[in-house]
Motif scaffolding. Structure first.
Motif, PDB file in Angstrom:
ATOM      1  N   ALA A  69       0.819  -1.219   0.000  1.00  0.00           N
ATOM      2  CA  ALA A  69       0.000   0.000   0.000  1.00  0.00           C
ATOM      3  C   ALA A  69       0.849   1.265   0.000  1.00  0.00           C
ATOM      4  O   ALA A  69       0.619   2.189  -0.796  1.00  0.00           O
ATOM      5  N   ALA A  70       1.836   1.332   0.865  1.00  0.00           N
ATOM      6  CA  ALA A  70       2.672   2.530   0.948  1.00  0.00           C
ATOM      7  C   ALA A  70       3.525   2.698  -0.310  1.00  0.00           C
ATOM      8  O   ALA A  70       3.674   3.806  -0.841  1.00  0.00           O
ATOM      9  N   THR A  71       4.083   1.595  -0.809  1.00  0.00           N
ATOM     10  CA  THR A  71       4.909   1.651  -2.017  1.00  0.00           C
ATOM     11  C   THR A  71       4.084   2.116  -3.206  1.00  0.00           C
ATOM     12  O   THR A  71       4.532   2.941  -4.023  1.00  0.00           O
ATOM     13  N   PHE A  72       2.869   1.590  -3.327  1.00  0.00           N
ATOM     14  CA  PHE A  72       1.975   1.988  -4.417  1.00  0.00           C
ATOM     15  C   PHE A  72       1.626   3.468  -4.336  1.00  0.00           C
ATOM     16  O   PHE A  72       1.705   4.197  -5.332  1.00  0.00           O
ATOM     17  N   LEU A  73       1.280   3.927  -3.141  1.00  0.00           N
ATOM     18  CA  LEU A  73       0.909   5.334  -2.998  1.00  0.00           C
ATOM     19  C   LEU A  73       2.091   6.253  -3.252  1.00  0.00           C
ATOM     20  O   LEU A  73       1.923   7.369  -3.766  1.00  0.00           O
ATOM     21  N   ASN A  74       3.287   5.822  -2.914  1.00  0.00           N
ATOM     22  CA  ASN A  74       4.456   6.639  -3.222  1.00  0.00           C
ATOM     23  C   ASN A  74       4.742   6.689  -4.722  1.00  0.00           C
ATOM     24  O   ASN A  74       5.445   7.591  -5.186  1.00  0.00           O
ATOM     25  N   ARG A  75       4.200   5.753  -5.457  1.00  0.00           N
ATOM     26  CA  ARG A  75       4.326   5.794  -6.915  1.00  0.00           C
ATOM     27  C   ARG A  75       3.312   6.759  -7.532  1.00  0.00           C
ATOM     28  O   ARG A  75       3.627   7.460  -8.487  1.00  0.00           O
ATOM     29  N   VAL A  76       2.114   6.815  -6.967  1.00  0.00           N
ATOM     30  CA  VAL A  76       1.043   7.592  -7.604  1.00  0.00           C
ATOM     31  C   VAL A  76       0.804   8.947  -6.937  1.00  0.00           C
ATOM     32  O   VAL A  76      -0.027   9.720  -7.403  1.00  0.00           O
ATOM     33  N   THR A  77       1.520   9.261  -5.851  1.00  0.00           N
ATOM     34  CA  THR A  77       1.404  10.573  -5.218  1.00  0.00           C
ATOM     35  C   THR A  77       2.792  11.191  -5.066  1.00  0.00           C
ATOM     36  O   THR A  77       3.810  10.497  -5.119  1.00  0.00           O
ATOM     37  N   THR A  78       2.821  12.514  -4.847  1.00  0.00           N
ATOM     38  CA  THR A  78       4.104  13.225  -4.783  1.00  0.00           C
ATOM     39  C   THR A  78       4.657  13.354  -3.368  1.00  0.00           C
ATOM     40  O   THR A  78       5.857  13.548  -3.189  1.00  0.00           O
ATOM     41  N   ASN A  79       3.806  13.296  -2.357  1.00  0.00           N
ATOM     42  CA  ASN A  79       4.255  13.427  -0.974  1.00  0.00           C
ATOM     43  C   ASN A  79       4.593  12.040  -0.439  1.00  0.00           C
ATOM     44  O   ASN A  79       3.925  11.065  -0.789  1.00  0.00           O
ATOM     45  N   ASP A  80       5.563  11.929   0.413  1.00  0.00           N
ATOM     46  CA  ASP A  80       6.067  10.633   0.879  1.00  0.00           C
ATOM     47  C   ASP A  80       5.159  10.078   1.978  1.00  0.00           C
ATOM     48  O   ASP A  80       5.246  10.502   3.136  1.00  0.00           O
ATOM     49  N   VAL A  81       4.310   9.110   1.616  1.00  0.00           N
ATOM     50  CA  VAL A  81       3.352   8.578   2.590  1.00  0.00           C
ATOM     51  C   VAL A  81       4.027   7.709   3.638  1.00  0.00           C
ATOM     52  O   VAL A  81       3.447   7.448   4.696  1.00  0.00           O
ATOM     53  N   THR A  82       5.264   7.252   3.391  1.00  0.00           N
ATOM     54  CA  THR A  82       5.941   6.430   4.403  1.00  0.00           C
ATOM     55  C   THR A  82       6.261   7.246   5.649  1.00  0.00           C
ATOM     56  O   THR A  82       6.521   6.676   6.715  1.00  0.00           O
TER      57      THR A  82
END
Length: 357
Positions: A69-82
Motif C-alpha cells: 500500500a505505501a509503495t503503491f501510494l508513493n508511486r502515484v502521489t508526490t508526498n512521501d506517505v511512508t
C-alpha cells in the motif's frame, strides 16, 4: 432537433436537511449542493468568529490496503506517505505523466498497510480509473467507499469547544492532521483535524445513514450551516487552491507555493514536475471591483495571465483574487485586471490573504 436530457444530479445524504434549513441548491460537480442558507457573508463570518458546519459528503473516499500500500501510494502521489504514522493525515497530489495533476487529495494512514484517501467530488471516476490503471504489479486492494460515508466539516475557532462535550475523546490532545476513531453524540465516527477554511476544525466521517441525525445535532448545539459560497470565500482568503481553477491536468503544480508537497520519490511525472514552471500563482487585491475566473491580467500594456479565482473578501472588506501569470511577470507590485473591457488596478498580495492568529 433532438434535445439532450440534463444529467441527473447526485444528492448527498443531507439533501433533505438542506431543504429543511432553507438552503438555495445549485449544481456543483455533478451534485445538487447548498450554495447558501442565510447569506454567504453571515456564514463566512460565523466560521471566522465562532464555528460552522459544511456538508462535504460529495467528496470521494477510497481505501488502499495490502503489503504494498505505501509503495503503491508513493508511486502515484508526490508526498512521501511512508513518513505518515498511523493516525496521521497529509495533503497530497496525484500527478499525471506530463507534470500536471489528476487531482489534489488528502491521505490518511489508518494502519501500517491501510490508507484512506479523500478526493474531489468531480474527480471521483477519473481518480478511481487512474489508481486502478497504475495498481498492476503492486500487492494492493483498492476499494471505492464513496457511497458509504457522510462527511461533515466543523470549522471555526470554537469548533473544539463546541464538539468536546459530545465527544468520547479529548479533542485538545489531537494535533493538526490527526485522524482517529471516536464517538460523537454516541455515534461511531472518524475525526480528522483538517479542513479547507483557514480555521481550526474537525472533519467528521460518519456512516451515510447517520449523517443527517449528526447534522441535526450539530445545528442544535449552535453550529451555523454553511454552503459552497462561504466555503469558496473562506478557502480563497486562506490561499487554498481549488482543483479546476488553480490546479488541473495541464497546469504545472509548482506554479503554486506548494513545493513542500513534492518529495524526492519515484512518483509519476517526476521528471516533468522538476522542470521550472512557466507560470506563477499570485494573489491580487482590488479596491472595489470583484474579479472572476478567466478575467485577463495586464502588466505594462500586455496580457500576462488570467484570474483563476476571485471574490469580495468578507474578512478583509475588499475584492481579492488568485491569478496565474507568466513567471517572468510574477514579482511586480501592481497589475491591472480587465473587467468587461475596462482595466482596474490591482496590487499583488502575498498568499495567503488571511492567516488565523
Amino acid at each position: 432537433m433532438t434535445l439532450t436530457p440534463e444529467p441527473t444530479l447526485k444528492r448527498t445524504p443531507l439533501h433533505a436537511a438542506h431543504l429543511r434549513a432553507g438552503a438555495r441548491m445549485v449544481p456543483f460537480g455533478g451534485w445538487e449542493m447548498p450554495v447558501q442558507y442565510s447569506s454567504v457573508k453571515a456564514e463566512h463570518d460565523a466560521v471566522r468568529t465562532r464555528a460552522g458546519v459544511f456538508d462535504v459528503s460529495h467528496m470521494g473516499e477510497f481505501r488502499v490496503t495490502g503489503p504494498d500500500a505505501a509503495t503503491f501510494l508513493n508511486r502515484v502521489t508526490t508526498n512521501d506517505v511512508t513518513k505518515l504514522k498511523p493516525g496521521r493525515a497529509a495533503y497530497n497530489w496525484l500527478p499525471n505523466d506530463s507534470g500536471g495533476l489528476v487531482d489534489d487529495i488528502y491521505v490518511y494512514r489508518v494502519a501500517a498497510e491501510e490508507f484512506f484517501l479523500v478526493v474531489n467530488a468531480s474527480n471521483i471516476e477519473k481518480d478511481w480509473a487512474h489508481l486502478q490503471a497504475h495498481a498492476g504489479g503492486f500487492e494492493v486492494t483498492l476499494t471505492d467507499e464513496s457511497d458509504r460515508w457522510g462527511l461533515l466539516a466543523v470549522q471555526g475557532p470554537q469548533a473544539e469547544a463546541m464538539l468536546q462535550p459530545h465527544s468520547s475523546v479529548d479533542l485538545s490532545a489531537a494535533k493538526k492532521n490527526a485522524y482517529f476513531a471516536a464517538k460523537l453524540f454516541g455515534f461511531d465516527v472518524w475525526l480528522a483535524r483538517t479542513g479547507y477554511t483557514g480555521e481550526d476544525g474537525f472533519e467528521v466521517f460518519t456512516d451515510a445513514s447517520e449523517a443527517e441525525t449528526i447534522w441535526d445535532k450539530l445545528l442544535a448545539i449552535g453550529l451555523t450551516p454553511a454552503g459552497l459560497g462561504a466555503r469558496d470565500t473562506l478557502r480563497l482568503e486562506a490561499g487554498f487552491p481549488l482543483y479546476g481553477h488553480e490546479f488541473a491536468d495541464h497546469i504545472h503544480p509548482l506554479s503554486s507555493t506548494y513545493t513542500w508537497v513534492v518529495k524526492n520519490t519515484a512518483h509519476l511525472g517526476a521528471a516533468h514536475i522538476q522542470t521550472a514552471p512557466k507560470h506563477k500563482l499570485i494573489g491580487l487585491a482590488l479596491d472595489k471591483v470583484p474579479v472572476r475566473e478567466g478575467y485577463p491580467v495586464h502588466l505594462g500594456g500586455a496580457v500576462v495571465g488570467h484570474v483563476t479565482s476571485g471574490s469580495s473578501s468578507p474578512t478583509l472588506g475588499h475584492p481579492i483574487g488568485m491569478a496565474l501569470v507568466n513567471a517572468e511577470a510574477g514579482n511586480a507590485d501592481a497589475y491591472e485586471v480587465e473587467v468587461r473591457g475596462k482595466l482596474h488596478p490591482a496590487r499583488r498580495m502575498e498568499l495567503p490573504f488571511y492567516k488565523r492568529s
